[in-house]
Design a protein around this motif. Structure first.
Motif, PDB file in Angstrom:
ATOM      1  N   ALA A 135       3.009   2.975   1.983  1.00 54.55           N
ATOM      2  CA  ALA A 135       3.970   1.874   2.075  1.00 54.55           C
ATOM      3  C   ALA A 135       3.809   1.038   3.335  1.00 54.55           C
ATOM      4  O   ALA A 135       4.654   0.188   3.617  1.00 54.55           O
ATOM      5  N   THR A 136       2.744   1.266   4.071  1.00 59.20           N
ATOM      6  CA  THR A 136       2.548   0.564   5.334  1.00 59.20           C
ATOM      7  C   THR A 136       1.125   0.029   5.440  1.00 59.20           C
ATOM      8  O   THR A 136       0.187   0.628   4.918  1.00 59.20           O
ATOM      9  N   ALA A 137       0.974  -1.089   6.140  1.00 54.95           N
ATOM     10  CA  ALA A 137      -0.362  -1.647   6.362  1.00 54.95           C
ATOM     11  C   ALA A 137      -1.261  -0.674   7.123  1.00 54.95           C
ATOM     12  O   ALA A 137      -2.400  -0.435   6.721  1.00 54.95           O
ATOM     13  N   PRO A 138      -0.808  -0.078   8.225  1.00 54.77           N
ATOM     14  CA  PRO A 138      -1.690   0.863   8.920  1.00 54.77           C
ATOM     15  C   PRO A 138      -1.999   2.095   8.077  1.00 54.77           C
ATOM     16  O   PRO A 138      -3.111   2.630   8.130  1.00 54.77           O
ATOM     17  N   GLY A 139      -1.021   2.540   7.277  1.00 48.84           N
ATOM     18  CA  GLY A 139      -1.264   3.676   6.406  1.00 48.84           C
ATOM     19  C   GLY A 139      -2.348   3.377   5.389  1.00 48.84           C
ATOM     20  O   GLY A 139      -3.267   4.186   5.176  1.00 48.84           O
ATOM     21  N   LYS A 140      -2.291   2.197   4.789  1.00 46.80           N
ATOM     22  CA  LYS A 140      -3.308   1.831   3.795  1.00 46.80           C
ATOM     23  C   LYS A 140      -4.658   1.560   4.458  1.00 46.80           C
ATOM     24  O   LYS A 140      -5.713   1.828   3.861  1.00 46.80           O
ATOM     25  N   ALA A 141      -4.628   1.057   5.688  1.00 41.77           N
ATOM     26  CA  ALA A 141      -5.894   0.859   6.408  1.00 41.77           C
ATOM     27  C   ALA A 141      -6.601   2.190   6.617  1.00 41.77           C
ATOM     28  O   ALA A 141      -7.826   2.281   6.512  1.00 41.77           O
ATOM     29  N   ALA A 144      -7.773   3.783   3.120  1.00 40.12           N
ATOM     30  CA  ALA A 144      -8.957   3.118   2.571  1.00 40.12           C
ATOM     31  C   ALA A 144     -10.252   3.716   3.112  1.00 40.12           C
ATOM     32  O   ALA A 144     -11.317   3.537   2.514  1.00 40.12           O
ATOM     33  N   GLN A 145     -10.167   4.423   4.226  1.00 40.30           N
ATOM     34  CA  GLN A 145     -11.362   5.032   4.811  1.00 40.30           C
ATOM     35  C   GLN A 145     -11.533   6.495   4.392  1.00 40.30           C
ATOM     36  O   GLN A 145     -12.475   7.147   4.797  1.00 40.30           O
ATOM     37  N   MET A 146     -10.621   6.982   3.592  1.00 39.18           N
ATOM     38  CA  MET A 146     -10.695   8.362   3.111  1.00 39.18           C
ATOM     39  C   MET A 146     -11.346   8.396   1.731  1.00 39.18           C
ATOM     40  O   MET A 146     -11.416   7.387   1.037  1.00 39.18           O
ATOM     41  N   SER A 147     -11.805   9.554   1.335  1.00 36.96           N
ATOM     42  CA  SER A 147     -12.390   9.699   0.001  1.00 36.96           C
ATOM     43  C   SER A 147     -11.288   9.635  -1.061  1.00 36.96           C
ATOM     44  O   SER A 147     -10.106   9.871  -0.771  1.00 36.96           O
ATOM     45  N   SER A 148     -11.683   9.332  -2.282  1.00 38.64           N
ATOM     46  CA  SER A 148     -10.716   9.296  -3.387  1.00 38.64           C
ATOM     47  C   SER A 148     -10.024  10.635  -3.547  1.00 38.64           C
ATOM     48  O   SER A 148      -8.820  10.698  -3.829  1.00 38.64           O
ATOM     49  N   GLU A 149     -10.766  11.718  -3.344  1.00 37.06           N
ATOM     50  CA  GLU A 149     -10.192  13.058  -3.466  1.00 37.06           C
ATOM     51  C   GLU A 149      -9.113  13.297  -2.415  1.00 37.06           C
ATOM     52  O   GLU A 149      -8.064  13.887  -2.719  1.00 37.06           O
ATOM     53  N   ASP A 170       2.358   2.680  -8.093  1.00 35.97           N
ATOM     54  CA  ASP A 170       1.421   3.023  -9.156  1.00 35.97           C
ATOM     55  C   ASP A 170       0.080   3.417  -8.534  1.00 35.97           C
ATOM     56  O   ASP A 170      -0.509   2.625  -7.786  1.00 35.97           O
ATOM     57  N   PRO A 171      -0.421   4.620  -8.803  1.00 34.60           N
ATOM     58  CA  PRO A 171      -1.674   5.072  -8.186  1.00 34.60           C
ATOM     59  C   PRO A 171      -2.858   4.148  -8.452  1.00 34.60           C
ATOM     60  O   PRO A 171      -3.665   3.894  -7.539  1.00 34.60           O
ATOM     61  N   ASP A 172      -2.979   3.632  -9.674  1.00 36.80           N
ATOM     62  CA  ASP A 172      -4.104   2.752  -9.996  1.00 36.80           C
ATOM     63  C   ASP A 172      -4.065   1.486  -9.154  1.00 36.80           C
ATOM     64  O   ASP A 172      -5.107   1.022  -8.649  1.00 36.80           O
ATOM     65  N   ARG A 173      -2.886   0.929  -9.000  1.00 35.55           N
ATOM     66  CA  ARG A 173      -2.758  -0.287  -8.194  1.00 35.55           C
ATOM     67  C   ARG A 173      -3.043   0.006  -6.729  1.00 35.55           C
ATOM     68  O   ARG A 173      -3.672  -0.801  -6.035  1.00 35.55           O
ATOM     69  N   LEU A 174      -2.607   1.169  -6.269  1.00 38.20           N
ATOM     70  CA  LEU A 174      -2.880   1.540  -4.874  1.00 38.20           C
ATOM     71  C   LEU A 174      -4.375   1.651  -4.638  1.00 38.20           C
ATOM     72  O   LEU A 174      -4.898   1.131  -3.642  1.00 38.20           O
ATOM     73  N   PHE A 175      -5.099   2.289  -5.555  1.00 37.47           N
ATOM     74  CA  PHE A 175      -6.545   2.432  -5.382  1.00 37.47           C
ATOM     75  C   PHE A 175      -7.242   1.070  -5.422  1.00 37.47           C
ATOM     76  O   PHE A 175      -8.231   0.855  -4.705  1.00 37.47           O
ATOM     77  N   GLU A 176      -6.741   0.141  -6.220  1.00 41.92           N
ATOM     78  CA  GLU A 176      -7.294  -1.218  -6.232  1.00 41.92           C
ATOM     79  C   GLU A 176      -7.103  -1.879  -4.870  1.00 41.92           C
ATOM     80  O   GLU A 176      -8.017  -2.527  -4.340  1.00 41.92           O
ATOM     81  N   VAL A 181      -9.052  -3.389   0.738  1.00 40.46           N
ATOM     82  CA  VAL A 181      -8.909  -3.140   2.175  1.00 40.46           C
ATOM     83  C   VAL A 181     -10.239  -2.695   2.777  1.00 40.46           C
ATOM     84  O   VAL A 181     -10.646  -3.182   3.840  1.00 40.46           O
ATOM     85  N   GLU A 182     -10.927  -1.804   2.111  1.00 38.78           N
ATOM     86  CA  GLU A 182     -12.208  -1.322   2.618  1.00 38.78           C
ATOM     87  C   GLU A 182     -13.225  -2.450   2.708  1.00 38.78           C
ATOM     88  O   GLU A 182     -13.993  -2.538   3.670  1.00 38.78           O
ATOM     89  N   GLN A 183     -13.213  -3.352   1.730  1.00 33.20           N
ATOM     90  CA  GLN A 183     -14.178  -4.455   1.706  1.00 33.20           C
ATOM     91  C   GLN A 183     -13.905  -5.478   2.797  1.00 33.20           C
ATOM     92  O   GLN A 183     -14.822  -5.969   3.449  1.00 33.20           O
ATOM     93  N   GLN A 184     -12.625  -5.800   3.020  1.00 31.86           N
ATOM     94  CA  GLN A 184     -12.306  -6.862   3.977  1.00 31.86           C
ATOM     95  C   GLN A 184     -12.059  -6.346   5.397  1.00 31.86           C
ATOM     96  O   GLN A 184     -12.044  -7.126   6.348  1.00 31.86           O
TER      97      GLN A 184
END
Length: 250
Positions: A135-141, A144-149, A170-176, A181-184
């Motif tokens: 739920a946070t920008a730093p959390g998602k940053a 995004a650097q962790m493995s899917s597992e 929604d997990p699918d939307r989060l992974f999108e 995030v990883e790309q940009q």
């Protein structure tokens, strides 16, 4: 029945958490809060007073600043805190907004340091504050650097609770989002944790390509339009890069 050591420790920290949440309480109130006998809670509180982590004023028990001492000692030993200290101040000054350094700990995003720029609004943000990674920008940053597992395991343990109406649940939307995030190289949270606020964060990596934390800027949505968001994104990415260099080579 004699308590096991693990159960005793767990109960002691439940009481500490309740004292923190309430700002202080008497024995009877605390017993009601934790659903334990008054005599049991009294024994726990007396033991905690002897350690110096709890104090008694009249009939009220309160936590002491001993926790602050322990937390600050630990924080100053962390390499990322020392590596990011000057950069965080620069980010706050140049952005004019609220700048924070986060780390991931026990599946949560935790504030390690805070700097306020000249135009920063008064946010209730302090070192040690914990919040959901998703739920946070730093959390998602950092996610995004962790493995899917790794991310899936965190979701299994923590879930994707809605903090605001804009939180991604929604997990699918989060992974999108994490893929973007990883790309940009940065993430954006627009009202996902605090309504009306925009937060932009970049991950701090080390030479082993391991995520060590994230640097974040938050400001009101009215001030952070698309152009300003890109400026902030460039700023936090630069700060994260300098922090990485400090981590690896200084």
């Amino acid at each position: 029945m004699t308590e096991t050591p693990n159960r005793s420790i767990e109960r002691a920290f439940i009481i500490i958490d309740e004292l923190t949440e309430s700002g202080g309480a008497g024995v009877s109130e605390m017993a009601e809060r934790v659903d334990l006998p008054v005599s049991t809670v009294h024994d726990y509180l007396q033991a905690l007073v002897m350690t110096g982590y709890v104090k008694k004023e009249d009939t009220s028990y309160q936590i002491t600043t001993r926790f602050l001492e322990v937390g600050n000692r630990h924080r100053h030993r962390l390499e990322i805190f020392k590596a990011a200290n000057d950069e965080l101040e620069t980010v706050a000054t140049e952005s004019g907004e609220h700048a924070t350094l986060f780390v991931a700990e026990n599946d949560e995003a935790v504030i390690l340091a805070v700097q306020e720029g000249p135009d920063a609004i008064n946010l209730f943000a302090y070192p040690g504050a914990r919040m959901p990674l998703h739920a946070t920008a730093p959390g998602k940053a950092m996610l995004a650097q962790m493995s899917s597992e790794q991310v899936e395991s965190i979701i299994d343990r923590r879930g994707l609770a809605a903090v605001t109406s804009k939180t991604v649940t929604d997990p699918d939307r989060l992974f999108e989002q994490l893929e973007t995030v990883e790309q940009q190289g940065y993430s954006i949270d627009e009202g996902e944790r605090i309504a009306g606020m925009v937060c932009i964060a970049a991950p701090v990596m080390d030479k082993s390509d391991r995520v060590r934390g994230a640097i974040c800027v938050c400001g009101p949505q009215s001030r952070l339009d698309d152009e300003r968001q890109q400026e902030i994104a460039d700023l936090v990415k630069r700060a994260a890069n300098v922090t990485q260099v400090n981590l690896d080579y200084v």
